[in-house]
Scaffold this motif. Sequence first.
Motif, PDB file in Angstrom:
ATOM      1  N   ASP A 126      -1.936  -5.911   4.784  1.00 60.16           N
ATOM      2  CA  ASP A 126      -1.646  -5.631   6.201  1.00 60.16           C
ATOM      3  C   ASP A 126      -0.256  -5.027   6.414  1.00 60.16           C
ATOM      4  OD1 ASP A 126      -0.287  -7.883   5.389  1.00 60.16           O
ATOM      5  OD2 ASP A 126      -0.637  -9.004   7.248  1.00 60.16           O
ATOM      6  N   ARG A 127       0.435  -4.688   5.339  1.00 59.91           N
ATOM      7  CA  ARG A 127       1.779  -4.127   5.505  1.00 59.91           C
ATOM      8  C   ARG A 127       1.750  -2.612   5.354  1.00 59.91           C
ATOM      9  NH1 ARG A 127       5.258  -8.595   4.534  1.00 59.91           N
ATOM     10  NH2 ARG A 127       4.050 -10.327   5.331  1.00 59.91           N
ATOM     11  N   PRO A 128       2.448  -1.917   6.243  1.00 60.74           N
ATOM     12  CA  PRO A 128       2.403  -0.450   6.205  1.00 60.74           C
ATOM     13  C   PRO A 128       3.354   0.147   5.165  1.00 60.74           C
ATOM     14  CG  PRO A 128       3.815  -1.165   7.989  1.00 60.74           C
ATOM     15  CD  PRO A 128       3.254  -2.416   7.365  1.00 60.74           C
ATOM     16  N   LEU A 129       3.048   1.359   4.801  1.00 65.14           N
ATOM     17  CA  LEU A 129       3.994   2.189   4.050  1.00 65.14           C
ATOM     18  C   LEU A 129       4.923   2.827   5.076  1.00 65.14           C
ATOM     19  CD1 LEU A 129       4.645   3.578   1.221  1.00 65.14           C
ATOM     20  CD2 LEU A 129       3.242   5.470   2.071  1.00 65.14           C
ATOM     21  N   GLN A 130       6.227   2.640   4.909  1.00 63.46           N
ATOM     22  CA  GLN A 130       7.184   3.158   5.887  1.00 63.46           C
ATOM     23  C   GLN A 130       8.018   4.273   5.290  1.00 63.46           C
ATOM     24  OE1 GLN A 130       8.912  -0.928   6.718  1.00 63.46           O
ATOM     25  NE2 GLN A 130       8.886  -0.044   8.788  1.00 63.46           N
ATOM     26  N   LYS A 131       8.239   5.302   6.068  1.00 59.58           N
ATOM     27  CA  LYS A 131       9.190   6.348   5.646  1.00 59.58           C
ATOM     28  C   LYS A 131      10.561   5.962   6.194  1.00 59.58           C
ATOM     29  CE  LYS A 131       8.321  10.964   5.726  1.00 59.58           C
ATOM     30  NZ  LYS A 131       8.391  12.413   6.125  1.00 59.58           N
ATOM     31  N   THR A 139      10.778   6.903  -4.189  1.00 58.55           N
ATOM     32  CA  THR A 139      11.316   8.243  -3.958  1.00 58.55           C
ATOM     33  C   THR A 139      10.201   9.260  -4.205  1.00 58.55           C
ATOM     34  OG1 THR A 139      12.176   8.187  -6.216  1.00 58.55           O
ATOM     35  CG2 THR A 139      13.744   7.778  -4.450  1.00 58.55           C
ATOM     36  N   ALA A 140       9.970  10.105  -3.206  1.00 57.77           N
ATOM     37  CA  ALA A 140       8.848  11.041  -3.288  1.00 57.77           C
ATOM     38  C   ALA A 140       9.262  12.362  -2.638  1.00 57.77           C
ATOM     39  CB  ALA A 140       7.615  10.468  -2.590  1.00 57.77           C
ATOM     40  N   SER A 141       9.588  13.331  -3.463  1.00 56.20           N
ATOM     41  CA  SER A 141       9.945  14.679  -3.000  1.00 56.20           C
ATOM     42  C   SER A 141      11.069  14.643  -1.978  1.00 56.20           C
ATOM     43  CB  SER A 141       8.706  15.393  -2.454  1.00 56.20           C
ATOM     44  OG  SER A 141       7.734  15.498  -3.470  1.00 56.20           O
ATOM     45  N   THR A 142      10.753  14.754  -0.691  1.00 57.31           N
ATOM     46  CA  THR A 142      11.819  14.862   0.310  1.00 57.31           C
ATOM     47  C   THR A 142      12.247  13.512   0.879  1.00 57.31           C
ATOM     48  OG1 THR A 142      10.326  15.052   2.212  1.00 57.31           O
ATOM     49  CG2 THR A 142      10.862  17.095   1.027  1.00 57.31           C
ATOM     50  N   SER A 143      11.529  12.453   0.543  1.00 54.87           N
ATOM     51  CA  SER A 143      11.665  11.222   1.331  1.00 54.87           C
ATOM     52  C   SER A 143      11.828   9.955   0.500  1.00 54.87           C
ATOM     53  CB  SER A 143      10.421  11.050   2.224  1.00 54.87           C
ATOM     54  OG  SER A 143      10.208  12.189   3.009  1.00 54.87           O
ATOM     55  N   LEU A 144      12.329   8.916   1.183  1.00 56.57           N
ATOM     56  CA  LEU A 144      12.343   7.567   0.645  1.00 56.57           C
ATOM     57  C   LEU A 144      11.369   6.733   1.479  1.00 56.57           C
ATOM     58  CD1 LEU A 144      13.831   5.358  -1.189  1.00 56.57           C
ATOM     59  CD2 LEU A 144      15.120   4.835   0.900  1.00 56.57           C
ATOM     60  N   TYR A 145      10.449   6.068   0.803  1.00 50.46           N
ATOM     61  CA  TYR A 145       9.482   5.199   1.455  1.00 50.46           C
ATOM     62  C   TYR A 145       9.724   3.763   1.001  1.00 50.46           C
ATOM     63  CZ  TYR A 145       6.769   9.456   2.426  1.00 50.46           C
ATOM     64  OH  TYR A 145       6.362  10.696   2.858  1.00 50.46           O
ATOM     65  N   SER A 146       9.171   2.808   1.786  1.00 52.10           N
ATOM     66  CA  SER A 146       9.175   1.418   1.326  1.00 52.10           C
ATOM     67  C   SER A 146       7.890   0.748   1.745  1.00 52.10           C
ATOM     68  CB  SER A 146      10.369   0.648   1.882  1.00 52.10           C
ATOM     69  OG  SER A 146      10.140   0.287   3.230  1.00 52.10           O
ATOM     70  N   VAL A 147       7.539  -0.275   0.994  1.00 51.42           N
ATOM     71  CA  VAL A 147       6.386  -1.109   1.343  1.00 51.42           C
ATOM     72  C   VAL A 147       6.651  -2.519   0.828  1.00 51.42           C
ATOM     73  CG1 VAL A 147       5.094  -0.434  -0.743  1.00 51.42           C
ATOM     74  CG2 VAL A 147       3.864  -1.279   1.277  1.00 51.42           C
ATOM     75  N   GLU A 148       6.330  -3.505   1.644  1.00 50.99           N
ATOM     76  CA  GLU A 148       6.477  -4.900   1.222  1.00 50.99           C
ATOM     77  C   GLU A 148       5.294  -5.253   0.317  1.00 50.99           C
ATOM     78  OE1 GLU A 148       9.171  -6.658   2.047  1.00 50.99           O
ATOM     79  OE2 GLU A 148       9.829  -4.873   3.146  1.00 50.99           O
ATOM     80  N   VAL A 149       5.592  -5.893  -0.805  1.00 51.58           N
ATOM     81  CA  VAL A 149       4.531  -6.253  -1.749  1.00 51.58           C
ATOM     82  C   VAL A 149       4.599  -7.737  -2.051  1.00 51.58           C
ATOM     83  CG1 VAL A 149       4.402  -3.951  -2.765  1.00 51.58           C
ATOM     84  CG2 VAL A 149       5.963  -5.647  -3.752  1.00 51.58           C
ATOM     85  N   ALA A 150       3.554  -8.266  -2.670  1.00 54.31           N
ATOM     86  CA  ALA A 150       3.514  -9.686  -3.031  1.00 54.31           C
ATOM     87  C   ALA A 150       4.100  -9.922  -4.406  1.00 54.31           C
ATOM     88  CB  ALA A 150       2.076 -10.193  -2.972  1.00 54.31           C
ATOM     89  N   ALA A 151       4.137  -8.885  -5.234  1.00 49.19           N
ATOM     90  CA  ALA A 151       4.757  -8.975  -6.551  1.00 49.19           C
ATOM     91  C   ALA A 151       6.274  -9.045  -6.383  1.00 49.19           C
ATOM     92  CB  ALA A 151       4.367  -7.785  -7.409  1.00 49.19           C
ATOM     93  N   THR A 152       6.946  -9.523  -7.433  1.00 48.14           N
ATOM     94  CA  THR A 152       8.402  -9.602  -7.434  1.00 48.14           C
ATOM     95  C   THR A 152       8.943  -8.794  -8.592  1.00 48.14           C
ATOM     96  OG1 THR A 152       8.240 -11.852  -6.564  1.00 48.14           O
ATOM     97  CG2 THR A 152      10.359 -11.206  -7.529  1.00 48.14           C
TER      98      THR A 152
END
Length: 292
Positions: free
Chosen positions: A18-23, A277-290
């Motif tokens: 339920d967590r989004p990928l954020q730019k 890091t992906a081409s022009t942008s930095l994204y983040s996503v919350e995950v359950a792994a550590t």
Amino acid sequence: MNHLEIVDPAFRKLVHEDRPLQKLASGSLWAEGPAWIPGQQCVVWSDTRSNRMWRWSEADGQTVFREPSNNSNGNTVDRQGRLVTCEHRTHRVSRTEPDGTVVALVDAYKGRKLNSPNDVVVKSDGTVWFTDPPYGIETSREGVQRPSELDGNYVFRFDPATNDLRIVANDFDRPNGLAFSPDESVLYIADTGAPKHMRALDVSPDGTLSNSRVFAKVDPPASDGFRVDTEGNVWSSAGNGVHVLSPEGTLLGKILVPERTANCCFGGPSKQTLFITASTSLYSVEVAATGV
Ligand code: MG
């Protein structure tokens, strides 16, 4: 969420559906080498082609971290929390001291310039392991165009305590990302040259490598940079995002990113945020792994 592709049910335990990928940031030409700096609660990354490093934190958002950056590429943080950086232009691996001073760790092998160090990891014993493909000397786009002074593209191990630099792998076409398993018994190294695969090698206590075998090949290619979680799963860049592989190399699932993806790192207060890091942008996503 529609950025997740679940291949194996085990993947559901590693992500939050339920967590989004954020730019978080944009404006890079080729975003690479993210690293989380715990002491500053921020992520830094390289825009190799813009000769600049960026910084992002919850408090400050996106700011310039370093410019010029000597066409930096891969970054990591050592056990003392110091940033360690691969630099194409200066064919070196540098370290940023707590007072902000940037010092060279190593820039030559037996008197010959390194090519263009690409990615780096620091082992718990303080040794610095890095790859040295020629991407930063082939064109001036990512560094300085010049002939190689070495007779190969090597993986190196550098010991800052003794200044000893040695080749640990000499049979890669273009070695690129690298990461240790949680117990450091295995070193994963990507080859973004002709094979376009990732290999696993056993690490001996004396710092030598053996038993080189193909670990995985992501599709679409390639594994450029990657990180390992505490369970030993490998979170690798791929042409369409981050692919997560079990310690046996089985594809568990994908985090699909709308830009060509180069690298990732774990960060945040509990190391459960994946920065990408992906081409022009930095994204983040919350995950359950550590992250390790
Ligand atoms: Mg790389």
